[in-house]
Design a protein around this motif. Structure first.
Motif, PDB file in Angstrom:
ATOM      1  N   THR A 102       6.476  33.187  36.754  1.00 11.83           N
ATOM      2  CA  THR A 102       6.572  31.936  37.498  1.00 11.83           C
ATOM      3  C   THR A 102       5.696  30.880  36.823  1.00 11.83           C
ATOM      4  OG1 THR A 102       4.663  32.393  38.888  1.00 11.83           O
ATOM      5  CG2 THR A 102       6.790  33.226  39.654  1.00 11.83           C
ATOM      6  N   HIS A 103       5.934  29.634  37.206  1.00 13.41           N
ATOM      7  CA  HIS A 103       5.169  28.525  36.639  1.00 13.41           C
ATOM      8  C   HIS A 103       3.667  28.752  36.825  1.00 13.41           C
ATOM      9  CE1 HIS A 103       5.304  24.426  35.060  1.00 13.41           C
ATOM     10  NE2 HIS A 103       4.225  24.206  35.769  1.00 13.41           N
ATOM     11  N   LEU A 104       3.328  29.213  38.026  1.00 10.23           N
ATOM     12  CA  LEU A 104       1.918  29.443  38.338  1.00 10.23           C
ATOM     13  C   LEU A 104       1.331  30.546  37.471  1.00 10.23           C
ATOM     14  CD1 LEU A 104       0.049  28.173  40.448  1.00 10.23           C
ATOM     15  CD2 LEU A 104       0.341  30.241  41.804  1.00 10.23           C
ATOM     16  N   GLU A 105       2.087  31.631  37.308  1.00 12.93           N
ATOM     17  CA  GLU A 105       1.614  32.739  36.473  1.00 12.93           C
ATOM     18  C   GLU A 105       1.413  32.276  35.037  1.00 12.93           C
ATOM     19  OE1 GLU A 105       3.540  36.809  38.280  1.00 12.93           O
ATOM     20  OE2 GLU A 105       4.934  35.357  37.448  1.00 12.93           O
ATOM     21  N   LEU A 106       2.338  31.439  34.562  1.00 11.70           N
ATOM     22  CA  LEU A 106       2.243  30.944  33.186  1.00 11.70           C
ATOM     23  C   LEU A 106       0.980  30.113  33.025  1.00 11.70           C
ATOM     24  CD1 LEU A 106       5.960  29.911  32.714  1.00 11.70           C
ATOM     25  CD2 LEU A 106       4.797  31.775  31.523  1.00 11.70           C
ATOM     26  N   LYS A 107       0.746  29.221  34.012  1.00 12.58           N
ATOM     27  CA  LYS A 107      -0.464  28.391  33.945  1.00 12.58           C
ATOM     28  C   LYS A 107      -1.704  29.273  33.923  1.00 12.58           C
ATOM     29  CE  LYS A 107      -0.588  24.183  35.925  1.00 12.58           C
ATOM     30  NZ  LYS A 107       0.214  22.954  35.776  1.00 12.58           N
ATOM     31  N   ARG A 108      -1.644  30.341  34.722  1.00  7.75           N
ATOM     32  CA  ARG A 108      -2.791  31.236  34.797  1.00  7.75           C
ATOM     33  C   ARG A 108      -2.994  31.951  33.462  1.00  7.75           C
ATOM     34  NH1 ARG A 108      -1.698  34.601  39.437  1.00  7.75           N
ATOM     35  NH2 ARG A 108      -1.966  32.755  40.727  1.00  7.75           N
ATOM     36  N   MET A 109      -1.883  32.363  32.843  1.00  3.94           N
ATOM     37  CA  MET A 109      -1.988  33.032  31.544  1.00  3.94           C
ATOM     38  C   MET A 109      -2.638  32.116  30.515  1.00  3.94           C
ATOM     39  SD  MET A 109       1.688  34.890  31.078  1.00  3.94           S
ATOM     40  CE  MET A 109       1.439  35.294  29.343  1.00  3.94           C
ATOM     41  N   ILE A 110      -2.195  30.853  30.533  1.00  5.11           N
ATOM     42  CA  ILE A 110      -2.728  29.913  29.545  1.00  5.11           C
ATOM     43  C   ILE A 110      -4.206  29.668  29.795  1.00  5.11           C
ATOM     44  CG2 ILE A 110      -2.631  27.528  28.731  1.00  5.11           C
ATOM     45  CD1 ILE A 110       0.400  27.672  29.029  1.00  5.11           C
ATOM     46  N   SER A 111      -4.584  29.482  31.066  1.00  5.64           N
ATOM     47  CA  SER A 111      -6.000  29.191  31.307  1.00  5.64           C
ATOM     48  C   SER A 111      -6.854  30.422  31.044  1.00  5.64           C
ATOM     49  CB  SER A 111      -6.216  28.623  32.709  1.00  5.64           C
ATOM     50  OG  SER A 111      -6.232  29.656  33.645  1.00  5.64           O
ATOM     51  N   GLU A 112      -6.239  31.602  31.163  1.00  4.19           N
ATOM     52  CA  GLU A 112      -6.945  32.836  30.850  1.00  4.19           C
ATOM     53  C   GLU A 112      -7.286  32.869  29.355  1.00  4.19           C
ATOM     54  OE1 GLU A 112      -5.940  37.174  32.627  1.00  4.19           O
ATOM     55  OE2 GLU A 112      -4.490  36.414  31.193  1.00  4.19           O
ATOM     56  N   VAL A 113      -6.341  32.393  28.561  1.00  2.07           N
ATOM     57  CA  VAL A 113      -6.534  32.414  27.109  1.00  2.07           C
ATOM     58  C   VAL A 113      -7.483  31.303  26.669  1.00  2.07           C
ATOM     59  CG1 VAL A 113      -5.367  32.066  24.905  1.00  2.07           C
ATOM     60  CG2 VAL A 113      -4.326  33.511  26.646  1.00  2.07           C
ATOM     61  N   THR A 114      -7.341  30.123  27.269  1.00  2.00           N
ATOM     62  CA  THR A 114      -8.124  28.973  26.789  1.00  2.00           C
ATOM     63  C   THR A 114      -9.434  28.817  27.542  1.00  2.00           C
ATOM     64  OG1 THR A 114      -7.131  27.490  28.404  1.00  2.00           O
ATOM     65  CG2 THR A 114      -6.003  27.721  26.277  1.00  2.00           C
ATOM     66  N   VAL A 154      -3.360  38.760  29.979  1.00  2.00           N
ATOM     67  CA  VAL A 154      -1.951  39.108  30.160  1.00  2.00           C
ATOM     68  C   VAL A 154      -1.200  38.969  28.846  1.00  2.00           C
ATOM     69  CG1 VAL A 154       0.194  38.479  31.321  1.00  2.00           C
ATOM     70  CG2 VAL A 154      -1.963  38.369  32.564  1.00  2.00           C
ATOM     71  N   LEU A 155      -1.458  37.863  28.162  1.00  2.00           N
ATOM     72  CA  LEU A 155      -0.771  37.593  26.902  1.00  2.00           C
ATOM     73  C   LEU A 155      -0.960  38.752  25.930  1.00  2.00           C
ATOM     74  CD1 LEU A 155       0.805  35.391  25.352  1.00  2.00           C
ATOM     75  CD2 LEU A 155      -1.363  34.649  24.423  1.00  2.00           C
ATOM     76  N   LYS A 156      -2.192  39.211  25.859  1.00  2.00           N
ATOM     77  CA  LYS A 156      -2.523  40.297  24.940  1.00  2.00           C
ATOM     78  C   LYS A 156      -1.766  41.566  25.324  1.00  2.00           C
ATOM     79  CE  LYS A 156      -6.749  42.699  23.540  1.00  2.00           C
ATOM     80  NZ  LYS A 156      -8.203  42.529  23.588  1.00  2.00           N
ATOM     81  N   LEU A 157      -1.778  41.872  26.623  1.00  2.00           N
ATOM     82  CA  LEU A 157      -1.092  43.080  27.091  1.00  2.00           C
ATOM     83  C   LEU A 157       0.385  43.011  26.738  1.00  2.00           C
ATOM     84  CD1 LEU A 157      -2.774  43.392  30.590  1.00  2.00           C
ATOM     85  CD2 LEU A 157      -3.229  44.744  28.532  1.00  2.00           C
ATOM     86  N   VAL A 158       0.961  41.820  26.941  1.00  2.00           N
ATOM     87  CA  VAL A 158       2.383  41.667  26.660  1.00  2.00           C
ATOM     88  C   VAL A 158       2.657  41.867  25.171  1.00  2.00           C
ATOM     89  CG1 VAL A 158       4.272  40.018  26.614  1.00  2.00           C
ATOM     90  CG2 VAL A 158       2.830  40.186  28.628  1.00  2.00           C
ATOM     91  N   MET A 159       1.792  41.298  24.324  1.00  2.00           N
ATOM     92  CA  MET A 159       1.990  41.421  22.885  1.00  2.00           C
ATOM     93  C   MET A 159       1.869  42.879  22.458  1.00  2.00           C
ATOM     94  SD  MET A 159       2.480  38.356  22.059  1.00  2.00           S
ATOM     95  CE  MET A 159       2.198  38.123  20.341  1.00  2.00           C
ATOM     96  N   MET A 160       0.870  43.562  23.016  1.00  4.21           N
ATOM     97  CA  MET A 160       0.672  44.969  22.685  1.00  4.21           C
ATOM     98  C   MET A 160       1.898  45.755  23.107  1.00  4.21           C
ATOM     99  SD  MET A 160      -2.277  45.033  21.397  1.00  4.21           S
ATOM    100  CE  MET A 160      -3.823  44.148  21.346  1.00  4.21           C
ATOM    101  N   PHE A 161       2.343  45.428  24.311  1.00  2.00           N
ATOM    102  CA  PHE A 161       3.492  46.129  24.868  1.00  2.00           C
ATOM    103  C   PHE A 161       4.707  45.905  23.983  1.00  2.00           C
ATOM    104  CE2 PHE A 161       7.354  45.659  27.432  1.00  2.00           C
ATOM    105  CZ  PHE A 161       7.474  46.947  27.923  1.00  2.00           C
ATOM    106  N   GLU A 162       4.870  44.676  23.522  1.00  3.19           N
ATOM    107  CA  GLU A 162       6.018  44.375  22.686  1.00  3.19           C
ATOM    108  C   GLU A 162       5.937  45.164  21.383  1.00  3.19           C
ATOM    109  OE1 GLU A 162       8.436  40.864  20.466  1.00  3.19           O
ATOM    110  OE2 GLU A 162       6.249  40.913  20.486  1.00  3.19           O
ATOM    111  N   GLY A 163       4.733  45.242  20.839  1.00  2.00           N
ATOM    112  CA  GLY A 163       4.535  46.030  19.625  1.00  2.00           C
ATOM    113  C   GLY A 163       4.954  47.472  19.838  1.00  2.00           C
ATOM    114  N   LYS A 164       4.529  48.045  20.965  1.00  2.00           N
ATOM    115  CA  LYS A 164       4.870  49.442  21.271  1.00  2.00           C
ATOM    116  C   LYS A 164       6.384  49.588  21.418  1.00  2.00           C
ATOM    117  CE  LYS A 164       0.668  51.213  21.862  1.00  2.00           C
ATOM    118  NZ  LYS A 164       0.193  50.276  20.820  1.00  2.00           N
ATOM    119  N   ALA A 165       6.976  48.650  22.136  1.00  2.00           N
ATOM    120  CA  ALA A 165       8.418  48.724  22.370  1.00  2.00           C
ATOM    121  C   ALA A 165       9.165  48.713  21.036  1.00  2.00           C
ATOM    122  CB  ALA A 165       8.868  47.553  23.240  1.00  2.00           C
TER     123      ALA A 165
END
Length: 146
Positions: free
Chosen positions: A80-92, A115-126
């Protein structure tokens, strides 16, 4: 400035300046004592650079909200938009609404679990479990055409 030699058109052209800029930043990370004990740092940075350029869809040298949104959809994890904003602020750290390459690498190499990191790791595994053929599809020569 000297004119750069013209290259065949295609995705490569637009990317060239950015590639160089990210390469410079990678060099800084390689020299950063904070990451001196990181295993395979050079390989990791090469991967991060590719990923980042894949996601930096506004090509401004930053990943914005729309880019993160499309990236998550592409990874099959729409947010969701809110989750995305949260992901970005988590990174920055909440100081910016776009993710710079430095932010991106710091999160990927850092100890924090974003979250971003987890997703990237997950994508790597996939990708490992179901390897796609690497490289461009084989060129078809005229003889093989029907």
């Amino acid at each position: 400035a000297m004119a750069a030699p013209r290259r065949p058109s295609g995705g490569g052209l637009r990317r060239a300046p950015q590639d160089g800029r990210l390469e410079e930043i990678n060099k800084e990370f390689l020299c950063d004592p904070k990451f001196s004990n990181e295993k395979d740092l050079e390989e990791k940075l090469a991967v991060f650079k590719e990923k980042y350029m894949e996601f930096d869809l506004n090509n401004q040298g930053e990943i914005d909200l729309m880019s993160v949104k499309r990236m998550m959809e592409k990874l099959g994890a729409p947010k969701t938009h809110l989750e995305l904003k949260r992901m970005i602020s988590e990174v920055t750290g909440g100081v910016s609404d776009t993710i710079s390459y430095q932010d991106f690498v710091n999160v990927m190499l850092g100890k924090r679990s974003a979250v971003l990191k987890l997703v990237m790791m997950f994508e790597g595994k996939a990708n490992e479990s179901n390897p796609k053929p690497s490289g461009p599809p084989p060129e078809r020569d005229i003889a093989s055409l029907p």
